[in-house]
Design an enzyme around this catalytic site. Sequence first.
Site, PDB file in Angstrom:
ATOM      1  N   LYS A  12      17.436  27.499  29.998  1.00 18.70           N
ATOM      2  CA  LYS A  12      16.421  28.102  30.860  1.00 18.70           C
ATOM      3  C   LYS A  12      16.737  27.823  32.334  1.00 18.70           C
ATOM      4  O   LYS A  12      16.794  28.738  33.158  1.00 18.70           O
ATOM      5  CB  LYS A  12      15.023  27.564  30.522  1.00 18.70           C
ATOM      6  N   ASP A  47      10.741  30.914  29.314  1.00 16.82           N
ATOM      7  CA  ASP A  47       9.800  29.817  29.513  1.00 16.82           C
ATOM      8  C   ASP A  47       8.603  30.060  28.599  1.00 16.82           C
ATOM      9  O   ASP A  47       8.628  30.956  27.759  1.00 16.82           O
ATOM     10  CB  ASP A  47       9.398  29.697  30.995  1.00 16.82           C
TER      11      ASP A  47
END
Length: 228
Positions: free
Chosen positions: A136, A155
């Site tokens: 991420k 996320d």
Amino acid sequence: MELLSETQETYTGPKPGSPEQIQAITGELRRLYPHAKCSLDFSNPLELLVATQLSAQCTDERVNLVTRDLFKKYRSAEDYATVSQEELEQDIRSTGFYRNKAKNIRAACQLLITNFHGEVPDTMTDLLKLPGVARKTANVVLGNAFGIVEGFVVDTHIGRLARRFGWTKNEDPIKVEQDLMRLVPRQDWLDLSHLLIFHGRAICQARKPLCKQCTLTKLCPSAFHFNQ
Ligand code: SF4
């Protein structure tokens, strides 16, 4: 803007995950959030790397408040690598989980100095070598600081919305990312990640999605499936 006033019992829109549904959702989100972008403040890759590490379990607003002073004090990887653990902890304390974040930021910056001449690398493989950096963070840094799109940022907002739209059944961010990369055209990966985050914050919130205010009900198989 058309709002459904009654509970949508059966979804009759385009097939979840079909190009038609994804394109229509992307288009509507672009209309709703024409200025969607990364909401962390930064002026170079190192600042974005640090800000993204600080943003774990913390709002971007809080991170921006903290980094306003932090980035004046720490201007290079060496600044982070040479400060004491205790001092950095105090400087980032209000972002939460500050011990672990300080440890990772210091270790990452030490590795930047040792292996990358003090610069943030611009490949997924190298970014993933940095302590505390998973896909991420690497995707955020690559996409927003370097304009390189190698994956899809996942996320908590993006995972939740992807499941509600029927784009994935997975909870594991790595598997969600694989599903999104398979379904969404590559040129939309970065843009759509910002758009989904904006919609997740504004309307499709975790506990109580505001379906009555949402303009995506005819495209969303989860519309009105929540107690409101
Ligand atoms: S708010 Fe409701 S209709 Fe809108 S995207 Fe979320 S679940 Fe779907």
